[in-house]
Design a protein around this motif. Structure first.
Motif, mmCIF file in Angstrom:
data_model
loop_
_atom_site.group_PDB
_atom_site.id
_atom_site.type_symbol
_atom_site.label_atom_id
_atom_site.label_comp_id
_atom_site.label_asym_id
_atom_site.label_seq_id
_atom_site.Cartn_x
_atom_site.Cartn_y
_atom_site.Cartn_z
ATOM 1 N N ALA A 154 0.803 -1.222 0.000
ATOM 2 C CA ALA A 154 0.000 0.000 0.000
ATOM 3 C C ALA A 154 0.838 1.275 0.000
ATOM 4 O O ALA A 154 0.335 2.344 -0.360
ATOM 5 C CB ALA A 154 -0.935 0.008 1.213
ATOM 6 N N GLN A 155 2.114 1.173 0.398
ATOM 7 C CA GLN A 155 2.935 2.373 0.547
ATOM 8 C C GLN A 155 4.114 2.349 -0.432
ATOM 9 O O GLN A 155 5.088 1.613 -0.222
ATOM 10 C CB GLN A 155 3.443 2.482 1.987
ATOM 11 N N PRO A 156 4.062 3.164 -1.476
ATOM 12 C CA PRO A 156 5.140 3.177 -2.484
ATOM 13 C C PRO A 156 6.519 3.459 -1.896
ATOM 14 O O PRO A 156 7.515 2.864 -2.336
ATOM 15 C CB PRO A 156 4.706 4.294 -3.440
ATOM 16 N N ASP A 157 6.605 4.363 -0.906
ATOM 17 C CA ASP A 157 7.903 4.679 -0.301
ATOM 18 C C ASP A 157 8.515 3.450 0.368
ATOM 19 O O ASP A 157 9.732 3.232 0.301
ATOM 20 C CB ASP A 157 7.760 5.799 0.734
ATOM 21 N N LEU A 158 7.663 2.657 1.007
ATOM 22 C CA LEU A 158 8.139 1.449 1.679
ATOM 23 C C LEU A 158 8.618 0.424 0.656
ATOM 24 O O LEU A 158 9.668 -0.207 0.827
ATOM 25 C CB LEU A 158 7.015 0.868 2.535
ATOM 26 N N LYS A 159 7.866 0.291 -0.419
ATOM 27 C CA LYS A 159 8.213 -0.687 -1.451
ATOM 28 C C LYS A 159 9.500 -0.304 -2.174
ATOM 29 O O LYS A 159 10.263 -1.170 -2.615
ATOM 30 C CB LYS A 159 7.063 -0.813 -2.447
ATOM 31 N N SER A 160 9.762 0.992 -2.292
ATOM 32 C CA SER A 160 10.954 1.434 -3.014
ATOM 33 C C SER A 160 12.223 1.375 -2.167
ATOM 34 O O SER A 160 13.331 1.410 -2.703
ATOM 35 C CB SER A 160 10.757 2.867 -3.526
ATOM 36 N N THR A 161 12.068 1.272 -0.837
ATOM 37 C CA THR A 161 13.248 1.298 0.034
ATOM 38 C C THR A 161 13.508 -0.018 0.759
ATOM 39 O O THR A 161 14.528 -0.153 1.442
ATOM 40 C CB THR A 161 13.110 2.406 1.103
ATOM 41 N N SER A 162 12.593 -1.004 0.628
ATOM 42 C CA SER A 162 12.766 -2.251 1.379
ATOM 43 C C SER A 162 12.208 -3.429 0.596
ATOM 44 O O SER A 162 11.590 -3.260 -0.457
ATOM 45 C CB SER A 162 12.069 -2.148 2.740
ATOM 46 N N TYR A 163 12.412 -4.628 1.134
ATOM 47 C CA TYR A 163 11.858 -5.835 0.516
ATOM 48 C C TYR A 163 11.485 -6.829 1.608
ATOM 49 O O TYR A 163 12.041 -6.804 2.715
ATOM 50 C CB TYR A 163 12.858 -6.467 -0.456
ATOM 51 N N ILE A 164 10.506 -7.688 1.308
ATOM 52 C CA ILE A 164 10.107 -8.737 2.244
ATOM 53 C C ILE A 164 11.123 -9.864 2.139
ATOM 54 O O ILE A 164 11.331 -10.429 1.065
ATOM 55 C CB ILE A 164 8.692 -9.250 1.945
ATOM 56 N N ALA A 165 11.758 -10.173 3.253
ATOM 57 C CA ALA A 165 12.859 -11.135 3.258
ATOM 58 C C ALA A 165 12.371 -12.530 3.632
ATOM 59 O O ALA A 165 11.786 -12.725 4.703
ATOM 60 C CB ALA A 165 13.935 -10.690 4.242
ATOM 61 N N GLY A 166 12.590 -13.489 2.758
ATOM 62 C CA GLY A 166 12.288 -14.876 3.068
ATOM 63 C C GLY A 166 10.805 -15.153 3.222
ATOM 64 O O GLY A 166 9.948 -14.428 2.713
#
Length: 223
Positions: A154-166
């Motif tokens: 839902a948050q573009p800023d979060l998606k552009s700066t991080s990733y779901i690990a494992g």
């Protein structure tokens, strides 16, 4: 799995779910947004009649309160800042001795105790930790898988700066919480919840809120 929307109302999977459960059970309700630290005390002092807030069904908690049948199976997931490449576990982050955030007094927060090499930082809400992650104040955030997945998409800023690990790091059943003495209320809410699980409505709400691969709907005949 709840947030304040742009109209100032409580919204999300759990608010939608409890609205439908209460209606099915023949009750009316006032939905109140409360900080995590005030939930259990507020229930005990009768400020609230029930709680729904991604609360894990634990044997220790069952000594003090009662739970509904599980409405969802989720667990702990991790978002990692993109400065750290190819991370798949907390063990890998532990070797780097980085700072990892989580909402205080949640299973995600306590899960970090298994990794003493990490620097654990607590927040009143997972959303506050995620904001710190975006701004570079954290290396990773752990939290409820459904919540992490929802905010990530839902948050573009979060998606552009991080990733779901494992994958999902733990597997936990979430339930609605009651005072032990409120047996009739619990039974009526359980009956309504079981109906909504069996007719597919709970799954439909999970899909509506894009909770993703990290959640399952448990068999309502088991606790």
């Amino acid at each position: 799995m709840a947030f304040i929307n742009d109209k100032g109302h409580i919204d999300g999977f759990e608010p939608n779910l409890i609205e439908e459960i209460v209606k099915e059970a023949g009750y009316e309700m006032d939905l109140v947004d409360v900080e995590w630290g005030g939930l259990f005390g507020g229930l005990a002092t009768k400020k609230f009649d029930l709680l729904i807030s991604s609360i894990t069904i634990l044997e220790e908690r069952k000594k003090r309160m009662a739970f509904s049948v599980p409405y969802i199976r989720s667990g702990v997931a991790m978002l990692v800042h993109k400065d750290f490449k190819d991370i798949n576990s907390l063990t890998e982050l532990e070797k780097l001795k980085v700072v990892v955030g989580a909402q205080i007094n949640t299973t995600a927060y306590f899960y970090l105790e298994k990794f003493p090499g990490l620097q654990r930082k607590g927040y009143e809400k997972t959303g506050h930790a995620l904001l710190d992650l975006v701004n570079g104040g954290l290396s990773a955030v752990v939290g409820d898988t459904a919540q992490i997945n929802y905010f990530y998409n839902a948050q573009p800023d979060l998606k552009s700066t991080s990733y779901i690990a494992g994958d999902r790091l733990t597997s936990e059943n979430y339930g609605i919480v009651f005072r032990k003495e409120d047996k009739v209320l619990r039974e009526e809410i359980d009956k309504a919840l079981i109906k909504l699980i069996k007719n597919g409505r709970v799954r439909a709400l999970a899909d509506k809120w894009n909770l993703g691969k990290f959640v399952d709907i448990p068999d309502p005949t088991t606790r």
